[in-house]
Design a protein around this motif. Structure first.
Motif, PDB file in Angstrom:
ATOM      1  N   ASN A 229       0.828  -1.202   0.000  1.00  0.00           N
ATOM      2  CA  ASN A 229       0.000   0.000   0.000  1.00  0.00           C
ATOM      3  C   ASN A 229       0.861   1.251   0.000  1.00  0.00           C
ATOM      4  O   ASN A 229       1.732   1.419   0.848  1.00  0.00           O
ATOM      5  CB  ASN A 229      -0.907   0.013   1.236  1.00  0.00           C
ATOM      6  CG  ASN A 229      -1.784   1.250   1.285  1.00  0.00           C
ATOM      7  OD1 ASN A 229      -1.369   2.280   1.789  1.00  0.00           O
ATOM      8  ND2 ASN A 229      -2.983   1.135   0.753  1.00  0.00           N
ATOM      9  N   THR A 230       0.652   2.120  -0.965  1.00  0.00           N
ATOM     10  CA  THR A 230       1.383   3.381  -1.032  1.00  0.00           C
ATOM     11  C   THR A 230       0.500   4.583  -0.749  1.00  0.00           C
ATOM     12  O   THR A 230       1.006   5.683  -0.505  1.00  0.00           O
ATOM     13  CB  THR A 230       2.023   3.569  -2.422  1.00  0.00           C
ATOM     14  OG1 THR A 230       0.988   3.522  -3.432  1.00  0.00           O
ATOM     15  CG2 THR A 230       3.053   2.489  -2.698  1.00  0.00           C
ATOM     16  N   GLU A 231      -0.824   4.364  -0.782  1.00  0.00           N
ATOM     17  CA  GLU A 231      -1.756   5.473  -0.546  1.00  0.00           C
ATOM     18  C   GLU A 231      -3.157   4.894  -0.344  1.00  0.00           C
ATOM     19  O   GLU A 231      -3.548   3.948  -1.029  1.00  0.00           O
ATOM     20  CB  GLU A 231      -1.750   6.421  -1.752  1.00  0.00           C
ATOM     21  CG  GLU A 231      -2.713   7.585  -1.647  1.00  0.00           C
ATOM     22  CD  GLU A 231      -2.744   8.402  -2.929  1.00  0.00           C
ATOM     23  OE1 GLU A 231      -3.156   9.561  -2.870  1.00  0.00           O
ATOM     24  OE2 GLU A 231      -2.364   7.852  -4.003  1.00  0.00           O
ATOM     25  N   THR A 232      -3.890   5.439   0.610  1.00  0.00           N
ATOM     26  CA  THR A 232      -5.290   5.060   0.801  1.00  0.00           C
ATOM     27  C   THR A 232      -6.156   6.295   0.609  1.00  0.00           C
ATOM     28  O   THR A 232      -5.931   7.321   1.257  1.00  0.00           O
ATOM     29  CB  THR A 232      -5.533   4.476   2.195  1.00  0.00           C
ATOM     30  OG1 THR A 232      -4.715   3.311   2.363  1.00  0.00           O
ATOM     31  CG2 THR A 232      -6.992   4.079   2.368  1.00  0.00           C
ATOM     32  N   ILE A 233      -7.124   6.201  -0.287  1.00  0.00           N
ATOM     33  CA  ILE A 233      -8.025   7.312  -0.602  1.00  0.00           C
ATOM     34  C   ILE A 233      -9.363   7.064   0.079  1.00  0.00           C
ATOM     35  O   ILE A 233      -9.941   5.977  -0.041  1.00  0.00           O
ATOM     36  CB  ILE A 233      -8.216   7.436  -2.128  1.00  0.00           C
ATOM     37  CG1 ILE A 233      -6.884   7.735  -2.808  1.00  0.00           C
ATOM     38  CG2 ILE A 233      -9.246   8.514  -2.463  1.00  0.00           C
ATOM     39  CD1 ILE A 233      -6.934   7.598  -4.327  1.00  0.00           C
ATOM     40  N   ASN A 234      -9.856   8.068   0.803  1.00  0.00           N
ATOM     41  CA  ASN A 234     -11.160   7.980   1.463  1.00  0.00           C
ATOM     42  C   ASN A 234     -12.063   9.101   0.951  1.00  0.00           C
ATOM     43  O   ASN A 234     -11.665  10.274   0.974  1.00  0.00           O
ATOM     44  CB  ASN A 234     -11.005   8.105   2.981  1.00  0.00           C
ATOM     45  CG  ASN A 234     -10.146   7.000   3.569  1.00  0.00           C
ATOM     46  OD1 ASN A 234     -10.483   5.831   3.478  1.00  0.00           O
ATOM     47  ND2 ASN A 234      -9.023   7.365   4.159  1.00  0.00           N
ATOM     48  N   ALA A 250     -11.430  -1.287 -10.784  1.00  0.00           N
ATOM     49  CA  ALA A 250     -10.726  -1.731 -11.989  1.00  0.00           C
ATOM     50  C   ALA A 250      -9.665  -0.745 -12.453  1.00  0.00           C
ATOM     51  O   ALA A 250      -8.915  -1.043 -13.395  1.00  0.00           O
ATOM     52  CB  ALA A 250     -11.743  -1.961 -13.114  1.00  0.00           C
ATOM     53  N   LEU A 251      -9.585   0.443 -11.825  1.00  0.00           N
ATOM     54  CA  LEU A 251      -8.562   1.411 -12.205  1.00  0.00           C
ATOM     55  C   LEU A 251      -7.170   0.847 -11.928  1.00  0.00           C
ATOM     56  O   LEU A 251      -6.962   0.105 -10.970  1.00  0.00           O
ATOM     57  CB  LEU A 251      -8.747   2.719 -11.429  1.00  0.00           C
ATOM     58  CG  LEU A 251      -9.994   3.546 -11.750  1.00  0.00           C
ATOM     59  CD1 LEU A 251     -10.122   4.701 -10.753  1.00  0.00           C
ATOM     60  CD2 LEU A 251      -9.930   4.091 -13.178  1.00  0.00           C
ATOM     61  N   SER A 252      -6.210   1.221 -12.773  1.00  0.00           N
ATOM     62  CA  SER A 252      -4.841   0.753 -12.570  1.00  0.00           C
ATOM     63  C   SER A 252      -4.300   1.290 -11.247  1.00  0.00           C
ATOM     64  O   SER A 252      -4.627   2.411 -10.836  1.00  0.00           O
ATOM     65  CB  SER A 252      -3.945   1.214 -13.726  1.00  0.00           C
ATOM     66  OG  SER A 252      -3.949   2.619 -13.842  1.00  0.00           O
ATOM     67  N   HIS A 253      -3.515   0.482 -10.573  1.00  0.00           N
ATOM     68  CA  HIS A 253      -2.854   0.796  -9.292  1.00  0.00           C
ATOM     69  C   HIS A 253      -3.807   0.797  -8.094  1.00  0.00           C
ATOM     70  O   HIS A 253      -3.373   1.068  -6.983  1.00  0.00           O
ATOM     71  CB  HIS A 253      -2.106   2.136  -9.357  1.00  0.00           C
ATOM     72  CG  HIS A 253      -1.098   2.218 -10.447  1.00  0.00           C
ATOM     73  ND1 HIS A 253       0.014   1.415 -10.484  1.00  0.00           N
ATOM     74  CD2 HIS A 253      -1.042   3.003 -11.563  1.00  0.00           C
ATOM     75  CE1 HIS A 253       0.729   1.700 -11.558  1.00  0.00           C
ATOM     76  NE2 HIS A 253       0.105   2.646 -12.236  1.00  0.00           N
ATOM     77  N   ILE A 254      -5.084   0.486  -8.319  1.00  0.00           N
ATOM     78  CA  ILE A 254      -6.000   0.340  -7.183  1.00  0.00           C
ATOM     79  C   ILE A 254      -6.283  -1.144  -7.008  1.00  0.00           C
ATOM     80  O   ILE A 254      -6.858  -1.779  -7.883  1.00  0.00           O
ATOM     81  CB  ILE A 254      -7.296   1.140  -7.384  1.00  0.00           C
ATOM     82  CG1 ILE A 254      -6.983   2.641  -7.363  1.00  0.00           C
ATOM     83  CG2 ILE A 254      -8.331   0.774  -6.319  1.00  0.00           C
ATOM     84  CD1 ILE A 254      -8.171   3.533  -7.526  1.00  0.00           C
ATOM     85  N   GLY A 270       1.384   2.010  -5.743  1.00  0.00           N
ATOM     86  CA  GLY A 270       2.143   2.704  -6.779  1.00  0.00           C
ATOM     87  C   GLY A 270       1.269   3.628  -7.600  1.00  0.00           C
ATOM     88  O   GLY A 270       0.112   3.893  -7.278  1.00  0.00           O
ATOM     89  N   GLY A 271       1.848   4.123  -8.690  1.00  0.00           N
ATOM     90  CA  GLY A 271       1.114   4.992  -9.597  1.00  0.00           C
ATOM     91  C   GLY A 271       1.077   6.437  -9.125  1.00  0.00           C
ATOM     92  O   GLY A 271       1.419   6.764  -7.990  1.00  0.00           O
ATOM     93  N   ARG A 272       0.649   7.318 -10.027  1.00  0.00           N
ATOM     94  CA  ARG A 272       0.523   8.741  -9.740  1.00  0.00           C
ATOM     95  C   ARG A 272      -0.892   9.200 -10.086  1.00  0.00           C
ATOM     96  O   ARG A 272      -1.575   8.588 -10.885  1.00  0.00           O
ATOM     97  CB  ARG A 272       1.547   9.538 -10.553  1.00  0.00           C
ATOM     98  CG  ARG A 272       3.004   9.147 -10.264  1.00  0.00           C
ATOM     99  CD  ARG A 272       3.946   9.879 -11.190  1.00  0.00           C
ATOM    100  NE  ARG A 272       3.876  11.319 -11.003  1.00  0.00           N
ATOM    101  CZ  ARG A 272       4.493  12.199 -11.789  1.00  0.00           C
ATOM    102  NH1 ARG A 272       5.199  11.782 -12.827  1.00  0.00           N
ATOM    103  NH2 ARG A 272       4.388  13.492 -11.544  1.00  0.00           N
ATOM    104  N   HIS A 273      -1.329  10.254  -9.460  1.00  0.00           N
ATOM    105  CA  HIS A 273      -2.633  10.867  -9.737  1.00  0.00           C
ATOM    106  C   HIS A 273      -3.793   9.908  -9.482  1.00  0.00           C
ATOM    107  O   HIS A 273      -4.823   9.963 -10.168  1.00  0.00           O
ATOM    108  CB  HIS A 273      -2.684  11.385 -11.186  1.00  0.00           C
ATOM    109  CG  HIS A 273      -1.511  12.233 -11.573  1.00  0.00           C
ATOM    110  ND1 HIS A 273      -1.167  13.374 -10.885  1.00  0.00           N
ATOM    111  CD2 HIS A 273      -0.602  12.084 -12.572  1.00  0.00           C
ATOM    112  CE1 HIS A 273      -0.084  13.910 -11.446  1.00  0.00           C
ATOM    113  NE2 HIS A 273       0.282  13.145 -12.462  1.00  0.00           N
ATOM    114  N   ASN A 274      -3.648   9.011  -8.518  1.00  0.00           N
ATOM    115  CA  ASN A 274      -4.724   8.061  -8.223  1.00  0.00           C
ATOM    116  C   ASN A 274      -5.982   8.781  -7.755  1.00  0.00           C
ATOM    117  O   ASN A 274      -7.099   8.424  -8.150  1.00  0.00           O
ATOM    118  CB  ASN A 274      -4.262   7.063  -7.152  1.00  0.00           C
ATOM    119  CG  ASN A 274      -3.122   6.186  -7.631  1.00  0.00           C
ATOM    120  OD1 ASN A 274      -3.178   5.644  -8.723  1.00  0.00           O
ATOM    121  ND2 ASN A 274      -2.093   6.040  -6.821  1.00  0.00           N
ATOM    122  N   LEU A 275      -5.823   9.785  -6.917  1.00  0.00           N
ATOM    123  CA  LEU A 275      -6.982  10.518  -6.406  1.00  0.00           C
ATOM    124  C   LEU A 275      -7.731  11.201  -7.543  1.00  0.00           C
ATOM    125  O   LEU A 275      -8.973  11.167  -7.597  1.00  0.00           O
ATOM    126  CB  LEU A 275      -6.531  11.555  -5.375  1.00  0.00           C
ATOM    127  CG  LEU A 275      -7.630  12.479  -4.833  1.00  0.00           C
ATOM    128  CD1 LEU A 275      -8.736  11.678  -4.170  1.00  0.00           C
ATOM    129  CD2 LEU A 275      -7.043  13.500  -3.862  1.00  0.00           C
TER     130      LEU A 275
END
Length: 316
Positions: A229-234, A250-254, A270-275
């Motif tokens: 886990n590199t980031e958790t979005i709530n 289904a989004l990449s990196h989630i 991983g990944g960038r701009h997930n939010l």
């Protein structure tokens, strides 16, 4: 490159059939605040006791300041300060007398000793308590006295084992600030604690032990990079249809997306701009978006993922 202050190579310590240290290797460089973490029974205290030659060991070697450590290596020991979890002071002596006694074990020149004792009293903020006996001190002040006794002779290597256990927040902050100041003044520090936020705050490098082995080592950033886990979005939402939840999952990196009690929780690897990508999906479906937060992994998350247990858990 900074020189190694401590070199532990292939250390093995057995108690009958129990292997307390299993080929442990550590290097601690000059000027570091080195965090030593592990659940109860992982071997931290055994490592420190072997390091100080308080315990014999079955195999391996220990070098401090480039020299072989041994029970009679007094030239090495005079440059080490030890503050253990259990407070070790004399109840019949005052604050000043305690510090004077422990300082006198290493410094015989009376004028120099007097100056070091006074500096240690000021360093831990005990000026108003110098004539108090330990039983009159609060837990936090007693911890400060314990530290003063361990560092009054100005050691080059300082070992602190759980120095902030059961102290008030003010004393804890004072202790942590003191450790950072000691380090800025040139001391190398070995620090053990069950408080992850302390380790994150002051340690430059960290080793995680379990079952007598070193299982991970690095800076806090390097350790965090080891976790999935590199980031958790709530995201707070009034509603979230299953098809939209599946689209987000289904989004990449989630790698995990859940909707519980009005909160969407998306775990990223991983990944960038997930939010941004999650919000784009929600906006596309014209959903009412409430509070949005992102949480980075903590050192505690790393510890749980690597060891599979909480820091205070006992071994099976």
């Amino acid at each position: 490159m900074a020189e190694n202050v401590v070199e532990i190579e292939g250390l093995v310590k057995r108690y009958g059939e129990l292997t307390a240290l299993d080929h442990l290797t550590l290097e601690i460089k000059e000027g570091e605040v080195f965090g030593l973490l592990g659940p109860n029974g992982s071997g931290k205290t055994t490592t420190i006791n072997c390091l100080l030659s308080l315990l014999s060991y079955d195999k391996g070697s220990i070098r401090i300041f480039g020299r072989e450590m041994s029970p009679t290596a007094y030239d090495i020991k005079k440059d080490i300060g030890v503050i253990m979890q259990n407070v070790a002071v004399f109840e019949e002596l005052t604050v000043q007398e305690n510090i004077d006694y422990f300082c006198g074990l290493y410094i015989t020149d009376k004028q120099k000793k007097r100056q070091c004792v006074e500096e240690a009293i000021k360093f831990v903020g005990l000026e108003d308590f110098r004539k108090f006996r330990p039983k009159k001190l609060s837990g936090g002040l007693l911890r400060r006295l314990n530290i003063a006794c361990g560092i009054a002779h100005k050691p080059k290597l300082i070992i602190l084992d759980e120095p902030t256990v059961a102290v008030d927040p003010q004393s804890r902050n004072k202790i942590l600030e003191g450790i950072e100041e000691l380090n800025r003044n040139g001391a190398t520090v070995i620090y053990t604690s069950h408080y992850m936020e302390e380790v994150e705050q002051i340690c430059t490098r960290i080793a995680i032990m379990d079952r007598g082995r070193k299982i991970a080592e690095g800076t806090k950033e390097e350790l965090k990079a080891m976790t999935k886990n590199t980031e958790t979005i709530n995201v707070a939402l009034r509603e979230l249809p299953d098809e939209v939840l599946n689209e987000i999952g289904a989004l990449s990196h989630i790698y995990s997306a859940e909707y519980t009690d009005g909160i969407l929780t998306a775990a990223c690897s991983g990944g960038r701009h997930n939010l941004i990508r999650v919000l784009e999906v929600l906006q596309k479906h014209d959903l009412h978006i409430g509070q949005v937060t992102t949480v980075q992994p903590t050192l505690n998350d790393v510890f749980l993922e690597i060891t599979g247990k909480a820091l205070r858990d006992k071994e099976d």
